[in-house]
Design a protein around this motif. Sequence first.
Motif, mmCIF file in Angstrom:
data_model
loop_
_atom_site.group_PDB
_atom_site.id
_atom_site.type_symbol
_atom_site.label_atom_id
_atom_site.label_comp_id
_atom_site.label_asym_id
_atom_site.label_seq_id
_atom_site.Cartn_x
_atom_site.Cartn_y
_atom_site.Cartn_z
ATOM 1 N N ARG A 66 32.089 -10.233 -39.752
ATOM 2 C CA ARG A 66 33.395 -10.122 -39.086
ATOM 3 C C ARG A 66 33.349 -9.110 -37.960
ATOM 4 O O ARG A 66 33.961 -9.311 -36.912
ATOM 5 C CB ARG A 66 34.456 -9.694 -40.099
ATOM 6 N N SER A 67 32.603 -8.006 -38.178
ATOM 7 C CA SER A 67 32.574 -6.984 -37.128
ATOM 8 C C SER A 67 31.851 -7.524 -35.896
ATOM 9 O O SER A 67 32.291 -7.296 -34.769
ATOM 10 C CB SER A 67 31.919 -5.698 -37.629
ATOM 11 N N ALA A 68 30.766 -8.281 -36.103
ATOM 12 C CA ALA A 68 30.046 -8.839 -34.947
ATOM 13 C C ALA A 68 30.907 -9.886 -34.236
ATOM 14 O O ALA A 68 30.914 -9.974 -33.001
ATOM 15 C CB ALA A 68 28.720 -9.450 -35.405
ATOM 16 N N ARG B 268 34.197 -11.399 -29.498
ATOM 17 C CA ARG B 268 35.452 -11.889 -28.902
ATOM 18 C C ARG B 268 35.960 -10.969 -27.791
ATOM 19 O O ARG B 268 36.844 -11.353 -27.038
ATOM 20 C CB ARG B 268 36.515 -12.041 -29.993
ATOM 21 N N THR B 269 35.418 -9.751 -27.742
ATOM 22 C CA THR B 269 35.861 -8.821 -26.683
ATOM 23 C C THR B 269 34.998 -8.923 -25.422
ATOM 24 O O THR B 269 35.282 -8.257 -24.426
ATOM 25 C CB THR B 269 35.809 -7.351 -27.163
ATOM 26 N N GLU C 232 38.964 -14.466 -44.922
ATOM 27 C CA GLU C 232 38.956 -13.467 -43.846
ATOM 28 C C GLU C 232 40.347 -12.908 -43.601
ATOM 29 O O GLU C 232 41.285 -13.701 -43.430
ATOM 30 C CB GLU C 232 38.443 -14.093 -42.550
ATOM 31 N N PRO C 233 40.543 -11.611 -43.472
ATOM 32 C CA PRO C 233 39.567 -10.560 -43.752
ATOM 33 C C PRO C 233 39.954 -9.801 -45.021
ATOM 34 O O PRO C 233 39.880 -8.592 -45.058
ATOM 35 C CB PRO C 233 39.694 -9.663 -42.523
ATOM 36 N N ARG C 234 40.387 -10.516 -46.044
ATOM 37 C CA ARG C 234 41.050 -9.839 -47.163
ATOM 38 C C ARG C 234 40.202 -9.710 -48.417
ATOM 39 O O ARG C 234 40.723 -9.602 -49.502
ATOM 40 C CB ARG C 234 42.335 -10.597 -47.500
ATOM 41 N N PHE C 235 38.885 -9.788 -48.277
ATOM 42 C CA PHE C 235 38.057 -9.801 -49.480
ATOM 43 C C PHE C 235 37.415 -8.453 -49.740
ATOM 44 O O PHE C 235 36.361 -8.357 -50.289
ATOM 45 C CB PHE C 235 36.987 -10.899 -49.351
ATOM 46 N N ASP D 75 26.623 -8.406 -44.946
ATOM 47 C CA ASP D 75 28.030 -8.208 -45.291
ATOM 48 C C ASP D 75 28.570 -9.396 -46.086
ATOM 49 O O ASP D 75 29.245 -9.223 -47.100
ATOM 50 C CB ASP D 75 28.813 -8.038 -43.985
ATOM 51 N N TRP D 76 28.253 -10.612 -45.648
ATOM 52 C CA TRP D 76 28.891 -11.776 -46.285
ATOM 53 C C TRP D 76 28.384 -12.008 -47.698
ATOM 54 O O TRP D 76 29.117 -12.473 -48.561
ATOM 55 C CB TRP D 76 28.742 -13.042 -45.423
#
Length: 484
Positions: free
Chosen positions: A88-90, A95-96, A298-301, A379-380
Amino acid sequence: MSRRRWLLADQLGPHFLDDPDQPVLLVEAHELFRRRPLHRQKAHLILSALRHRAAELGDRALLLRTGTFREALEKLGEPVELIHPPSRSALAFARTVDGLTILPPRGFLTDRADFATWADRVRRGPLRMTDFYRWALRHHRVLADPPPAETASRRRSPAADTPDVPPPPAIVEDDIDAEVRRDLDRWAAEGVRFVGRDGPRRYPATHAEADARLRHFVRHRLPEYGRYADAMSIEDPVLAHSVLSSSFNLGLLHPEPAIRAAERAWRDGSASRAAVEPFIRQLLGWREFLWQLYWYFEPRFRGVGWLAATEPLPEWFDQLDADAVEARCLADVLSGVRDRAWAHHTQRLLVLGNYGLQRGWRPAELVDWFQRSFVDGTDWVMNATVIGMSQYADLARVDTRAYAVDGRHIDEISDYCAGCRYDPTRVLGDLACPYTGGFEALLHRNGERLIGDPRLAAELADRDDPERREAVLAQEEKRGSTAP
Ligand code: SF4
């Protein structure tokens, strides 16, 4: 000419490229290694795999060594495309970036939309891996045709029994590895912190190395896989495991050819279904399920304090100080992490995760520890396996059992206890096994929270003597997080 494709360190196999002439960007962002202490062998493998890929691609590839990914993209100064990143961080970073095209994910069999359709349909209660796996077998037509006649059956490996199979093809370090080692030594001298011990590179850094290991596994270890999948032995840290998780997570291998190779071994009679099926379940079931869950929720786990888990990780565990530990099972597994950056899934769940669960260690810290200390930590994978399965902290969105067991269970499936200073049957006293006492203390501490788990609720009901309860809780509180 097509737009340059940026390959991340998890996208290093041939299936992450299409056009043989497309230019490629690879980035060594040193922030990754300086942010928090990684296992030295993990840092080595990542750098070695990136540099080997750059060498394989020759003039097509541009390898940039910068402080951050943003610096690399600014230095490049041209628009790039990127296959969906694995964290998620990558993804949030990608996206930026102006002008960056994000392509659909690769490296898995199940399409995300297909998973979401399945999950939305079945989601009256928690999602179950076994239900997903049955769906995935049908959807991808794996093990679909009538099986050949066979008589072999899966049986639990007796303790101290290890498979008699040849070692996998050796990894031969080359000039790239020597350069990586020099760089890491220099970084360490400059103050970059690592955990674990350095050692010869043990894991594939190229598709060719990983493919050779896969072929060897299918031929020699797969026929024994079902028999040894849940066993643990101080004599043999690998048993019948493929030890290819880092190769899949670096993207060196795609899981589909591995699944089909295992399926072929079953069809041609070289491995029984009882051996092949648990291996396929790992890849087509667990691996795909965890990847999909990571994005589905995403992103609640992130970890929730479900079982009163508020204790920090003790330093001896965090620093992989296996020499401080007398408990034979934990000392063996922790030294394996220190020396090899790897332990197999039963050791992770029942020895490492179980210990943290019993002591109420914070799930999020354990996730971070597994990610940093294991050569395959991502991470995943770690979010769902540590928070959901190992620490039982996902509020039952996924159907997980608490992987809480006592020393007697460890004794049943391993050869650890015979030479241990503790006794797996004892709950109280100097010889009390820290897993047996810790298991009982976990039950008492969490009481009514466990009622939803029939096995643990029954275990708790068997231990309703208040005097014993007080004694166990006092003993385990005294033991605290000191090395057992
Ligand atoms: Fe581990 Fe307990 Fe067995 Fe010792 S007696 S090896 S601590 S389970």
